[in-house]
Design a protein around this motif. Structure first.
Motif, PDB file in Angstrom:
ATOM      1  N   CYS A  30       4.717  73.819  39.476  1.00 50.45           N
ATOM      2  CA  CYS A  30       3.638  74.304  38.177  1.00 50.45           C
ATOM      3  C   CYS A  30       2.348  74.683  38.997  1.00 50.45           C
ATOM      4  N   TRP A  31       1.687  75.418  38.319  1.00 49.59           N
ATOM      5  CA  TRP A  31       0.271  75.737  38.811  1.00 49.59           C
ATOM      6  C   TRP A  31      -0.732  74.625  38.480  1.00 49.59           C
ATOM      7  N   HIS A  32      -0.526  74.108  37.354  1.00 46.38           N
ATOM      8  CA  HIS A  32      -1.588  73.036  36.962  1.00 46.38           C
ATOM      9  C   HIS A  32      -0.798  72.121  35.905  1.00 46.38           C
ATOM     10  N   ALA A  33      -1.303  71.042  35.653  1.00 45.61           N
ATOM     11  CA  ALA A  33      -0.747  70.130  34.767  1.00 45.61           C
ATOM     12  C   ALA A  33      -1.700  69.151  34.024  1.00 45.61           C
ATOM     13  N   SER A  34      -1.380  68.725  33.023  1.00 50.22           N
ATOM     14  CA  SER A  34      -1.942  67.905  32.183  1.00 50.22           C
ATOM     15  C   SER A  34      -1.196  66.873  31.338  1.00 50.22           C
ATOM     16  N   PHE A  35      -1.506  65.446  31.047  1.00 54.36           N
ATOM     17  CA  PHE A  35      -0.524  64.818  30.339  1.00 54.36           C
ATOM     18  C   PHE A  35      -1.347  64.128  29.216  1.00 54.36           C
ATOM     19  N   ARG A  36      -0.765  63.960  27.989  1.00 52.03           N
ATOM     20  CA  ARG A  36      -1.570  63.541  26.797  1.00 52.03           C
ATOM     21  C   ARG A  36      -0.504  63.026  25.697  1.00 52.03           C
ATOM     22  N   ALA A  37      -0.679  61.869  25.231  1.00 50.83           N
ATOM     23  CA  ALA A  37       0.132  61.383  24.314  1.00 50.83           C
ATOM     24  C   ALA A  37       1.567  61.591  24.698  1.00 50.83           C
ATOM     25  N   GLY A  38       1.978  61.031  25.642  1.00 49.55           N
ATOM     26  CA  GLY A  38       3.284  61.040  26.106  1.00 49.55           C
ATOM     27  C   GLY A  38       3.954  62.367  26.484  1.00 49.55           C
ATOM     28  N   ARG A  39       3.236  63.307  26.760  1.00 52.53           N
ATOM     29  CA  ARG A  39       3.810  64.482  27.066  1.00 52.53           C
ATOM     30  C   ARG A  39       3.211  65.358  28.287  1.00 52.53           C
ATOM     31  N   PHE A  40       4.036  65.898  28.919  1.00 50.81           N
ATOM     32  CA  PHE A  40       3.291  66.675  30.242  1.00 50.81           C
ATOM     33  C   PHE A  40       2.977  68.015  29.346  1.00 50.81           C
ATOM     34  N   TYR A  41       1.898  68.613  29.815  1.00 47.15           N
ATOM     35  CA  TYR A  41       1.674  70.111  29.668  1.00 47.15           C
ATOM     36  C   TYR A  41       1.708  70.785  31.150  1.00 47.15           C
ATOM     37  N   LEU A  42       2.734  71.591  31.423  1.00 50.51           N
ATOM     38  CA  LEU A  42       2.855  72.029  32.481  1.00 50.51           C
ATOM     39  C   LEU A  42       2.773  73.796  32.467  1.00 50.51           C
ATOM     40  N   LEU A  43       1.721  74.100  33.420  1.00 47.05           N
ATOM     41  CA  LEU A  43       1.240  75.558  33.348  1.00 47.05           C
ATOM     42  C   LEU A  43       2.179  75.875  34.468  1.00 47.05           C
ATOM     43  N   ALA A  44       2.988  76.897  33.917  1.00 45.27           N
ATOM     44  CA  ALA A  44       4.277  77.402  35.021  1.00 45.27           C
ATOM     45  C   ALA A  44       3.550  78.448  35.863  1.00 45.27           C
ATOM     46  N   ALA A  45       3.737  78.564  36.899  1.00 44.14           N
ATOM     47  CA  ALA A  45       3.195  79.591  38.021  1.00 44.14           C
ATOM     48  C   ALA A  45       3.873  80.813  37.499  1.00 44.14           C
ATOM     49  N   ASP A  46       3.182  82.161  37.682  1.00 44.16           N
ATOM     50  CA  ASP A  46       3.652  83.391  37.382  1.00 44.16           C
ATOM     51  C   ASP A  46       3.604  84.276  38.434  1.00 44.16           C
ATOM     52  N   TRP A  47       4.363  85.402  38.264  1.00 42.26           N
ATOM     53  CA  TRP A  47       4.432  86.340  39.586  1.00 42.26           C
ATOM     54  C   TRP A  47       3.344  87.185  39.339  1.00 42.26           C
ATOM     55  N   THR A  48       2.727  87.644  40.556  1.00 41.94           N
ATOM     56  CA  THR A  48       1.855  88.595  40.706  1.00 41.94           C
ATOM     57  C   THR A  48       2.309  89.888  41.043  1.00 41.94           C
TER      58      THR A  48
ATOM     59  N   GLU B 296       2.158  91.529  43.718  1.00 38.87           N
ATOM     60  CA  GLU B 296       2.676  91.479  45.066  1.00 38.87           C
ATOM     61  C   GLU B 296       4.077  90.611  45.336  1.00 38.87           C
ATOM     62  N   ARG B 297       4.637  90.252  44.189  1.00 39.35           N
ATOM     63  CA  ARG B 297       5.953  89.321  44.446  1.00 39.35           C
ATOM     64  C   ARG B 297       5.430  88.066  44.993  1.00 39.35           C
ATOM     65  N   ASP B 298       4.121  87.669  44.759  1.00 36.43           N
ATOM     66  CA  ASP B 298       3.681  86.374  45.064  1.00 36.43           C
ATOM     67  C   ASP B 298       3.591  85.421  43.779  1.00 36.43           C
ATOM     68  N   LEU B 299       3.321  84.038  43.947  1.00 32.71           N
ATOM     69  CA  LEU B 299       3.107  83.302  42.772  1.00 32.71           C
ATOM     70  C   LEU B 299       1.451  82.989  42.550  1.00 32.71           C
ATOM     71  N   GLY B 300       1.126  82.885  41.218  1.00 35.10           N
ATOM     72  CA  GLY B 300      -0.307  82.576  41.018  1.00 35.10           C
ATOM     73  C   GLY B 300      -0.385  81.970  39.788  1.00 35.10           C
ATOM     74  N   PRO B 301      -1.684  81.876  39.074  1.00 33.46           N
ATOM     75  CA  PRO B 301      -1.734  81.453  37.803  1.00 33.46           C
ATOM     76  C   PRO B 301      -0.991  81.868  36.921  1.00 33.46           C
ATOM     77  N   GLY B 302      -0.426  81.142  35.704  1.00 31.72           N
ATOM     78  CA  GLY B 302       0.410  81.599  34.727  1.00 31.72           C
ATOM     79  C   GLY B 302      -0.172  81.603  33.101  1.00 31.72           C
ATOM     80  N   SER B 303       0.572  82.077  32.414  1.00 32.99           N
ATOM     81  CA  SER B 303       0.188  82.133  31.062  1.00 32.99           C
ATOM     82  C   SER B 303       1.108  81.427  29.951  1.00 32.99           C
ATOM     83  N   GLU B 304       1.901  80.470  30.565  1.00 31.25           N
ATOM     84  CA  GLU B 304       2.928  79.680  29.707  1.00 31.25           C
ATOM     85  C   GLU B 304       2.722  78.259  30.070  1.00 31.25           C
ATOM     86  N   VAL B 305       2.598  77.555  29.059  1.00 29.49           N
ATOM     87  CA  VAL B 305       2.416  76.045  29.424  1.00 29.49           C
ATOM     88  C   VAL B 305       3.649  75.312  28.714  1.00 29.49           C
TER      89      VAL B 305
END
Lengths: 73, 333
Positions: B258-276, B278-287
């Protein structure tokens, strides 16, 4: 003649020992500084939030700098 | 067709099938989808919600903290995203920071890890440093635990037999326990990546360690340091693999959990990495929202690519790729 050779050998031993001790005394501090700089370099690279390949390249540069620092001071 | 060729064909077909099943971007089940919308429009022009180099975002006890490593400051906001105070500033004084790496708000002040000065500082809400303790290493991240204990994550440069990723201290900096040996492969770059973690605190004082660059991303620990095992995410969660040729016959590969993550009330919020591009991986737009059993409960679509996220009981906070804080409300599509 024997006395001269013995004196020369003794001088060589003393000079070598002095050089090795001096080098040893300097080395840990210098290498420690190299690793401190490397740690800062890594923190810097990881904090940039760059893409994965770019981060890897930055970390590789940190690694090369560490190698140069250890080898050449 | 000879028997040998038939066996080889049969085996390769099974191998291909296995590869397909194990692929990281495998088709996703029809998880419920939600959309996050901005609720604080004035942030678009508010300089207090803009950062030079945001490295950490966290929500706890009704407060949100955003760490700016470039400015060496920590900005504190309330749950609605209203600015409260900014603490730190670059320097060597007791209330100054050099390179903050993480911060958590709490009833007892704001806990900050300073990477370059190798210390943990507790600020009060007026920005005064109340107490601090020094470390033998540069802290990568921190997490406040019950009983005024502090968990400090280390990314060991040159791992030895004693180095651990998780290091727990009391409020005066006395070591309590140390766990989780780092990955050691001899490749310092790969090891550094493998040992990057996000520390999240769960209910009942559980600790979740999210490895950003490992396929099996989450490890669970008790507050006393007992290893409670790994949390495996349901199939379909997008652990993405980036591959690049870096020299003749040499390929670099990394799994991005994941690109970043949070945890609240028994749930993980995982920000998935997205393709750039240049076929690299970077910040994402889906949690991806997942329970502690690893089951994905839904997917939140963000209004753009984000670098950091934090979840509160009612809202989602994010820092976008222009390094601006966003306050988001989640609604079902």
């Amino acid at each position: 003649m024997k006395r001269t050779i013995a004196l020369l050998l003794l001088s060589a031993v003393v000079v070598t020992t002095a050089l090795v001790v001096a080098a040893d005394a300097r080395a840990p501090r210098a290498v420690g500084e190299c690793y401190d700089n490397w740690e800062s370099c890594r923190t810097e690279a990881l904090s940039r939030d760059a893409s994965v390949i770019q981060t890897t390249l930055m970390l590789t540069i940190c690694d090369i700098a560490l190698g140069r620092c250890i080898l050449y001071g | 067709m000879s028997t040998k060729r038939f066996v080889a064909l049969f085996a390769s077909w099974f191998w291909l099938l296995g590869q397909g099943l194990g692929a990281h971007d495998s088709p996703q089940p029809s998880w419920p989808r939600y959309r996050a919308l901005d609720i604080k429009k004035d942030f678009a022009t508010d300089e207090r919600a803009m950062f030079a180099r945001p490295v950490h975002l966290a929500f706890m006890d009704g407060r949100l903290t955003a760490v700016d490593a470039e400015e060496a400051t920590v900005s504190v906001f309330d749950a609605q995203g209203n600015f409260i105070v900014k603490v730190g500033g670059r320097g060597q004084g007791p209330a100054e920071l050099d390179f903050p790496t993480a911060a958590w708000p709490g009833a007892d002040g704001i806990l900050v890890s300073d990477g370059r000065r190798r210390r943990v500082v507790r600020f009060d809400e007026r920005g005064q440093a109340r107490e601090a303790f020094r470390l033998a290493f540069a802290p990568e991240s921190i997490l406040p635990l019950a009983g005024d204990r502090v968990l400090v994550a280390r990314n060991p440069g040159v791992p030895d037999k004693t180095s651990t990723i998780l290091n727990c201290y009391d409020r005066w900096g006395r070591p309590l326990w140390a766990r989780l040996p780092p990955a050691v492969s001899g490749d310092r770059v790969a090891d550094t990546m493998s040992n990057v973690v996000i520390l999240l605190g769960g209910s009942d004082d559980e600790i979740f360690v999210v490895f950003r660059y490992r396929a099996a991303g989450i490890r669970r620990f008790a507050a006393d340091g007992r290893d409670l095992g790994e949390i495996r995410l349901e199939r379909g969660y997008p652990v993405r693999r980036v591959k690049k040729t870096v020299g003749p016959g040499s390929t670099f590969e990394a799994d991005v959990f994941c690109w970043h993550a949070s945890f609240r009330a028994g749930r993980f919020y995982l920000l998935a990495a997205d393709w750039t591009d240049e076929r690299d991986l970077g910040p994402g737009s889906e949690v991806y929202v997942a329970g502690t059993d690893g089951q994905v409960q839904g997917v939140i679509e963000l209004p753009g690519k984000m670098t950091k996220i934090a979840a509160s009981p009612d809202l989602l906070y994010a820092i976008d790729t222009d390094y601006r804080l966003r306050v988001l409300e989640v609604e079902k599509e």
